[in-house]
Design a protein around this motif. Sequence first.
Motif: not given
Length: 655
Positions: A85-87, A104-110, A124-125
């Motif tokens: 969740g980090s960018i 974010h608390k989950a995967n970064i999707c876009s 995010s997810q």
Amino acid sequence: MATPVVTKTAWKLQEIVAHASNVSSLVLGKASGRLLATGGDDCRVNLWSINKPNCIMSLTGHTSPVESVRLNTPEELIVAGSQSGSIRVWDLEAAKILRTLMGHKANICSLDFHPYGEFVASGSQDTNIKLWDIRRKGCVFRYRGHSQAVRCLRFSPDGKWLASAADDHTVKLWDLTAGKMMSEFPGHTGPVNVVEFHPNEYLLASGSSDRTIRFWDLEKFQVVSCIEGEPGPVRSVLFNPDGCCLYSGCQDSLRVYGWEPERCFDVVLVNWGKVADLAICNDQLIGVAFSQSNVSSYVVDLTRVTRTGTVTQDPVQASQPLTQQTSNPGVSLRRIYERPSTTCNKPQRVKHNSESERRSPSSEDDRDERESRAEIQNAEDYNEIFQPKNSISRTPPRRSEPFPAPPEDDIATAKEASKPSPAMDVQLPVPNLEVPARSPVLTATPTPKGEPAIIPATRNEPIGLKASDFLPAVKVPQQAELVDEDAMSQIRKGHDTMCVVLTSRHKNLDTVRAVWTTGDIKTSVDSAVAINDLSVVVDLLNIVNQKASLWKLDLCTTVLPQIEKLLQSKYESYVQTGCTSLKLILQRFLPLITDMLAAPPSVGVDISREERLHKCRLCFKQLKSISGLVKSKSGLSGRHGSAFRELHLLMASLD
């Protein structure tokens, strides 16, 4: 007179080994069409120049696989989102970390960069969309509205709107100035993978896993047209720079579409598999695809592709002002984006800020810089691309030479281009990486220790069968050639055995189908389970998963034990089907199950409630058993890991 050489319309440019482990994301620089960024399960972001074998720069700092990357329009900044969740944002010209964004608390999707300001949007997810200010290192706004993972984000050309596509089958349009949703575009029957704004008009295109492309009018907020019958899920679309047509990167082909009315202008066979991103430069379309640790690039000569730009315009339209003409002759006019015309209207770019603004003196930033590094692997290419002597003229150049097309009959050249560079094992940023000298296509996916090998669903062999079991053993020392009669005899032996297996499977499917036609879904599932053949269960679940209304609570009690078996299977398609079915059950029935178990006992005798309570208890027990398996597999990398992590989030209420 010499015979002119006929060149190819589409060809493979090169194939490289991009990471030491699987590639999980990549993006092309849209301005130049020559810069490629890849994110991998090795937690690195690598930068490449198209058609050059060596890695330019390797960016480190992430501690989990990089699942989304994006370059800004001038190709001077890159943002990467990880599984945790980090960018992180890097300045490519300064070769250093610029910002680390957490929230974010989950995967970064876009991810996507704002076309003018120093802003980044992330999906995010965890279903949230966040808008970040790179200069102030903070979240400006959070947009809520999607119920599942946000797969694609795109800013409008004027920077006023943000479009989002998600697994909940919807496309949403957000007003950045008002900070709220403008409109929602339903209609897709599957997860929406990609959205793209028309470069000039108020028009939006969206592509989905339901194999359709929809065009949306952003003035009337309604669908303009819908293109159906794509050969596979739509993952990548791109408008021509003048807006005359839309390119769709399909399975092994490029399709050129128009709208109003919807029509296909051309189909070009490319054999690029599942293309991940597209860019246009010098009348050439560049497409990139990845498989495991390999990344392949392809070129399509657009001068040999049929487009709508050659259609003669109507005289009435020709008399209109240039800014009011539509890209599709003969259709109603739409508004044109109003882009800022002077630098006074644009926020100042990050590269013009002072050093104190670019790097905060906080201890957190110091830690980020220590943890994140930009390892320049090829100083010559790096200086040429990111630090040119004349800062106005950037390289890769805006007018770079097009890639030369190989002749149609030059088979040797095509074969040579399909091989990975032998120098890659020396230039990769990760040491001790060996590149196979033979075929560049890898035959096995690296898996964590203790996990069984996953058999890909797209393999060219029957699911559940090993062809070698039905063929005679080959003795390597004896190289004697078989005569035709002996060869046919051996083939017949294997063929008879194969026919027995397939006939038995066909009989089982006929049995289940006979029960299905009666309309009793529960009994048909029971019969499939009683056959004790997971392949039959998978076939049946793939049908039930397409219509969520078929799911009932009593069906869950039968299917959940089978799902547990599917999640432990070594076949990729089995695991995918199990994850899809479990996700549907959790979304539809988990709130009911938890509410029933938490409710106080009823007064009197209520037989239907007692039966429902019994089913809820049974489902809860089975879900608890599956939750441990899901948790143990949530640390996997790649697509399977993402699916298991999403399931783990949905099952959080069971703990």
